[in-house]
Design an enzyme around this catalytic site. Structure first.
Site, PDB file in Angstrom:
ATOM      1  N   ALA A  10       0.204  -1.108  -0.745  1.00 39.21           N
ATOM      2  CA  ALA A  10      -0.102  -0.056  -0.453  1.00 39.21           C
ATOM      3  C   ALA A  10       0.482   1.145  -0.598  1.00 39.21           C
ATOM      4  O   ALA A  10       0.201   3.086   0.095  1.00 39.21           O
ATOM      5  CB  ALA A  10      -1.265   0.124   1.202  1.00 39.21           C
ATOM      6  N   THR A  11       2.193   1.559   0.196  1.00 40.93           N
ATOM      7  CA  THR A  11       3.585   2.193   0.201  1.00 40.93           C
ATOM      8  C   THR A  11       3.538   3.205  -2.027  1.00 40.93           C
ATOM      9  O   THR A  11       4.515   4.241  -1.464  1.00 40.93           O
ATOM     10  CB  THR A  11       3.981   1.669   0.439  1.00 40.93           C
ATOM     11  N   GLY A  13       1.688   2.871  -5.652  1.00 47.94           N
ATOM     12  CA  GLY A  13       1.058   2.605  -7.362  1.00 47.94           C
ATOM     13  C   GLY A  13      -0.296   2.422  -6.574  1.00 47.94           C
ATOM     14  O   GLY A  13      -0.876   2.506  -6.062  1.00 47.94           O
ATOM     15  N   ARG A  34       7.131  -2.623   2.982  1.00 45.15           N
ATOM     16  CA  ARG A  34       8.621  -1.974   4.511  1.00 45.15           C
ATOM     17  C   ARG A  34       8.082  -0.933   4.392  1.00 45.15           C
ATOM     18  O   ARG A  34       9.460  -0.778   5.402  1.00 45.15           O
ATOM     19  CB  ARG A  34       8.756  -3.313   3.474  1.00 45.15           C
ATOM     20  N   ARG A  35       8.049  -0.128   3.967  1.00 46.87           N
ATOM     21  CA  ARG A  35       8.708   1.745   3.504  1.00 46.87           C
ATOM     22  C   ARG A  35       7.481   1.488   4.780  1.00 46.87           C
ATOM     23  O   ARG A  35       6.593   2.218   4.702  1.00 46.87           O
ATOM     24  CB  ARG A  35       8.579   2.406   2.768  1.00 46.87           C
ATOM     25  N   ASP A  60       7.758  -7.926   5.219  1.00 46.20           N
ATOM     26  CA  ASP A  60       8.529  -8.002   4.001  1.00 46.20           C
ATOM     27  C   ASP A  60       7.459  -9.448   3.921  1.00 46.20           C
ATOM     28  O   ASP A  60       7.073 -10.450   4.660  1.00 46.20           O
ATOM     29  CB  ASP A  60      10.145  -7.985   3.820  1.00 46.20           C
ATOM     30  N   ASN A  87      -1.559  -7.991  -3.096  1.00 51.65           N
ATOM     31  CA  ASN A  87      -1.341  -6.589  -4.433  1.00 51.65           C
ATOM     32  C   ASN A  87      -0.063  -6.441  -4.184  1.00 51.65           C
ATOM     33  O   ASN A  87       0.945  -6.078  -5.582  1.00 51.65           O
ATOM     34  CB  ASN A  87      -1.257  -4.878  -4.723  1.00 51.65           C
ATOM     35  N   TYR A 153       8.933 -12.055 -14.831  1.00 51.44           N
ATOM     36  CA  TYR A 153       8.216 -11.819 -14.628  1.00 51.44           C
ATOM     37  C   TYR A 153       6.862 -12.366 -14.828  1.00 51.44           C
ATOM     38  O   TYR A 153       5.818 -12.762 -13.765  1.00 51.44           O
ATOM     39  CB  TYR A 153       8.039 -10.532 -14.756  1.00 51.44           C
ATOM     40  N   GLY A 184      -2.752  -4.319 -17.469  1.00 50.42           N
ATOM     41  CA  GLY A 184      -1.599  -4.157 -18.411  1.00 50.42           C
ATOM     42  C   GLY A 184      -0.970  -2.588 -18.043  1.00 50.42           C
ATOM     43  O   GLY A 184      -0.796  -2.692 -16.703  1.00 50.42           O
TER      44      GLY A 184
HETATM   45  P1  NDP Z   1       4.445  -0.846  -7.929  1.00 54.29           P
HETATM   46  O1  NDP Z   1       6.200  -0.195  -7.662  1.00 54.29           O
HETATM   47  O2  NDP Z   1       4.126   1.431  -7.461  1.00 54.29           O
HETATM   48  O3  NDP Z   1       4.196  -0.970  -6.409  1.00 54.29           O
HETATM   49  C1  NDP Z   1       4.479  -2.108  -5.683  1.00 54.29           C
HETATM   50  C2  NDP Z   1       4.398  -2.953  -4.520  1.00 54.29           C
HETATM   51  O4  NDP Z   1       4.119  -3.430  -3.590  1.00 54.29           O
HETATM   52  C3  NDP Z   1       4.744  -1.330  -3.182  1.00 54.29           C
HETATM   53  O5  NDP Z   1       4.002  -0.451  -2.340  1.00 54.29           O
HETATM   54  C4  NDP Z   1       5.897  -1.701  -2.768  1.00 54.29           C
HETATM   55  O6  NDP Z   1       6.596  -1.968  -0.480  1.00 54.29           O
HETATM   56  C5  NDP Z   1       5.099  -3.075  -2.359  1.00 54.29           C
HETATM   57  N1  NDP Z   1       6.155  -4.721  -2.210  1.00 54.29           N
HETATM   58  C6  NDP Z   1       7.087  -4.911  -3.258  1.00 54.29           C
HETATM   59  N2  NDP Z   1       7.993  -5.840  -2.955  1.00 54.29           N
HETATM   60  C7  NDP Z   1       7.263  -5.936  -1.451  1.00 54.29           C
HETATM   61  C8  NDP Z   1       7.882  -6.997  -0.269  1.00 54.29           C
HETATM   62  N3  NDP Z   1       9.101  -8.018  -0.243  1.00 54.29           N
HETATM   63  N4  NDP Z   1       7.290  -6.654   0.898  1.00 54.29           N
HETATM   64  C9  NDP Z   1       6.316  -6.140   1.359  1.00 54.29           C
HETATM   65  N5  NDP Z   1       5.595  -5.086  -0.454  1.00 54.29           N
HETATM   66  C10 NDP Z   1       6.832  -5.750  -1.195  1.00 54.29           C
HETATM   67  O7  NDP Z   1       4.158  -1.129  -8.548  1.00 54.29           O
HETATM   68  P2  NDP Z   1       2.787  -1.360  -8.805  1.00 54.29           P
HETATM   69  O8  NDP Z   1       1.767  -0.570  -8.271  1.00 54.29           O
HETATM   70  O9  NDP Z   1       2.011  -1.145 -10.069  1.00 54.29           O
HETATM   71  O10 NDP Z   1       2.143  -2.975  -8.349  1.00 54.29           O
HETATM   72  C11 NDP Z   1       1.689  -3.845  -7.410  1.00 54.29           C
HETATM   73  C12 NDP Z   1       1.328  -5.290  -8.802  1.00 54.29           C
HETATM   74  O11 NDP Z   1       0.716  -5.194  -9.473  1.00 54.29           O
HETATM   75  C13 NDP Z   1       2.084  -6.313  -8.125  1.00 54.29           C
HETATM   76  O12 NDP Z   1       1.796  -7.113  -8.085  1.00 54.29           O
HETATM   77  C14 NDP Z   1       3.027  -5.910 -10.087  1.00 54.29           C
HETATM   78  O13 NDP Z   1       3.253  -6.901 -10.485  1.00 54.29           O
HETATM   79  C15 NDP Z   1       1.562  -5.485 -11.264  1.00 54.29           C
HETATM   80  N6  NDP Z   1       1.171  -4.984 -12.220  1.00 54.29           N
HETATM   81  C16 NDP Z   1       1.788  -4.145 -11.977  1.00 54.29           C
HETATM   82  C17 NDP Z   1       1.327  -3.250 -13.630  1.00 54.29           C
HETATM   83  C18 NDP Z   1       2.048  -2.026 -14.495  1.00 54.29           C
HETATM   84  O14 NDP Z   1       2.044  -1.953 -15.303  1.00 54.29           O
HETATM   85  N7  NDP Z   1       2.220  -1.277 -12.691  1.00 54.29           N
HETATM   86  C19 NDP Z   1       0.325  -4.048 -14.538  1.00 54.29           C
HETATM   87  C20 NDP Z   1       0.041  -5.802 -13.988  1.00 54.29           C
HETATM   88  C21 NDP Z   1       0.818  -5.921 -13.113  1.00 54.29           C
HETATM   89  P3  NDP Z   1       7.494  -1.707  -0.618  1.00 54.29           P
HETATM   90  O15 NDP Z   1       8.007  -1.634  -1.448  1.00 54.29           O
HETATM   91  O16 NDP Z   1       7.099  -0.393   0.813  1.00 54.29           O
HETATM   92  O17 NDP Z   1       7.230  -2.890   0.564  1.00 54.29           O
HETATM   93  C1  8X3 Z   2       3.388  -4.773 -15.468  1.00 58.87           C
HETATM   94  C2  8X3 Z   2       2.721  -5.160 -17.312  1.00 58.87           C
HETATM   95  O1  8X3 Z   2       3.623  -5.177 -19.654  1.00 58.87           O
HETATM   96  O2  8X3 Z   2       4.659  -4.407 -18.034  1.00 58.87           O
HETATM   97  O3  8X3 Z   2       2.965  -6.375 -14.954  1.00 58.87           O
HETATM   98  O4  8X3 Z   2       4.145  -6.951 -17.558  1.00 58.87           O
HETATM   99  S1  8X3 Z   2       3.565  -5.536 -18.041  1.00 58.87           S
END
Ligand code: NDP
Ligand code: 8X3
Length: 253
Positions: A10-11, A13, A34-35, A60, A87, A153, A184
Site C-alpha cells: 500500500a506504500t 502505485g 516495507r517502507r 516483508d 497486490n 516475471y 496491462g
Molecule cells: P509499485 O512499485 O508502485 O508498488 C509495488 C508495491 O509492492 C509497493 O507498495 C511495495 O512496497 C510493495 N512490495 C514490493 N515488494 C514487497 C515485499 N517484499 N514485501 C512487501 N511489499 C512489497 O508497483 P505497482 O503498483 O504497479 O504494482 C503492484 C502490483 O501490480 C504488482 O504485483 C505488479 O506486479 C502488478 N502489476 C503492475 C502493472 C503495471 O504496469 N504497473 C501491471 C500489471 C500488474 P514496499 O517497497 O514499501 O515494500
Molecule cells: C506489468 C505489466 O506488461 O510490464 O505486469 O509486464 S507488463
C-alpha cells in the site's frame, strides 16, 4: 456495511490508490508494505481525510514468519478481514533467460508467488472460520501472455493465475470469493523498480500512449467488491485502450 480490507503493497502505485478508494467509501483498512515512513504518512492521510480506522503493518511478504507474526498480532476486532488484496509485487530486470540475474529471479518469485501464498495461508483461515471473505490477487497481462525478455516475471504472474484458480477451488465450499484482476501497462513505480532506478528508461515505457493510472486499477478492484454476495468476478483483464496484448501497443511518438 463497513468492511475490513487488508492491502499488501500500500506504500505505492495500485496498493495506495486501492487504499484511498476503500477509505473514500468509509471501509476500515489494514495497510502493509516495507517502507514504514510511507505507511505512516498514508495512515495519517487516510485518518484525516476520510475519518476511517487504519492499522499499518510493516513487514516483508517474502518472510513467512513475519507474515504469520503480523497477522497474529492483529487485535481480535481486526481479524475479521473481509477483503484481502494481494497486490505487493514487482519486476526486477528484463533480459534474455541465459543472461538472467539470479538475485532478480529470487526477488520476483519470492515476492509475487511465495509472498502472495504466505498472505493467503495466514489470512484465509480467518475467513474460513467466518464462512465469508474475498481474496483479490493482482495478476497481470504478463500472466496471460509471455513477452520477450519477460521470462521470470511472466512466469511469476502465470503462477499467480494458477494459484488464484487453485485457491478459488479450495475455498469455494467455504463461501469465499477469489478474484484475479490482471492489468496491462500502468504508470506507477513499477518500471522504476524494474529498471533499478533508471527514470528515463522507466518513462520510455509509457511514451506515445496513455497508460492506465493506479486510480483506474483501484476503481476496478473496488468494483469487484461491490457485487451481490452470489456474484464473483473470477478473472478480469484491463488494459489501456492503446494496448491490445502484452506486446501490441498503438504508440504515437
Ligand atoms: P509499485 O512499485 O508502485 O508498488 C509495488 C508495491 O509492492 C509497493 O507498495 C511495495 O512496497 C510493495 N512490495 C514490493 N515488494 C514487497 C515485499 N517484499 N514485501 C512487501 N511489499 C512489497 O508497483 P505497482 O503498483 O504497479 O504494482 C503492484 C502490483 O501490480 C504488482 O504485483 C505488479 O506486479 C502488478 N502489476 C503492475 C502493472 C503495471 O504496469 N504497473 C501491471 C500489471 C500488474 P514496499 O517497497 O514499501 O515494500
Ligand atoms: C506489468 C505489466 O506488461 O510490464 O505486469 O509486464 S507488463
Amino acid at each position: 456495511m463497513k468492511k475490513i480490507v487488508l492491502i499488501t503493497g500500500a506504500t505505492s502505485g495500485f496498493g495506495k490508490a486501492i487504499a484511498l478508494k476503500f477509505a473514500e467509501n468509509r471501509h476500515k483498512l489494514i495497510i502493509t508494505g516495507r517502507r514504514k515512513d510511507r505507511l505512516d504518512e498514508l495512515q495519517k492521510q487516510l485518518e484525516q481525510d476520510f475519518k476511517t480506522d487504519v492499522l499499518a503493518l510493516c513487514f516483508d511478504v517474502r518472510k513467512s514468519a513475519d507474515v504469520e507474526k503480523a497477522i497474529q498480532s492483529l487485535p481480535d476486532e481486526w481479524k475479521a478481514i473481509d477483503v484481502l488484496v494481494n497486490n505487493a509485487g514487482l519486476a526486477v530486470g528484463m533480459g534474455p533467460v541465459h543472461e538472467g540475474v539470479l538475485d532478480d529471479w529470487e526477488r520476483m518469485i519470492d515476492t509475487n508467488m511465495k509472498g502472495l501464498l504466505y498472505m493467503t495461508r495466514f489470512v484465509a483461515p480467518l475467513m474460513v472460520a467466518r464462512k465469508k471473505g474475498h481474496i483479490i490477487n493482482i495478476g497481470s497481462v504478463a500472466g496471460k501472455e509471455v513477452y520477450p525478455n519477460g521470462n521470470v516475471y511472466c512466469g511469476s504472474k502465470f503462477g499467480v493465475d494458477a494459484i488464484t484458480k487453485g485457491t478459488r477451488i479450495d475455498l469455494v465450499s467455504h463461501n469465499i470469493k477469489v478474484t484475479q484482476v490482471s492489468p496491462g501497462a500502468a504508470n506507477t513505480e513499477f518500471s522504476l523498480v524494474r529498471f533499478k532506478g533508471d527514470q528515463q528508461r522507466a518513462d520510455n515505457v509509457y511514451k506515445g500512449f496513455k497508460p492506465l493510472s493506479a486510480e483506474d486499477v483501484a476503481e476496478v478492484v473496488y468494483y469487484t467488491t461491490t457485487l451481490p454476495d452470489h456474484v464473483n468476478i473470477a478473472d478480469l483483464v484491463l488494459m489501456p485502450t492503446a494496448q491490445a496484448s502484452s506486446m501490441h501497443f498503438h504508440k504515437v511518438q
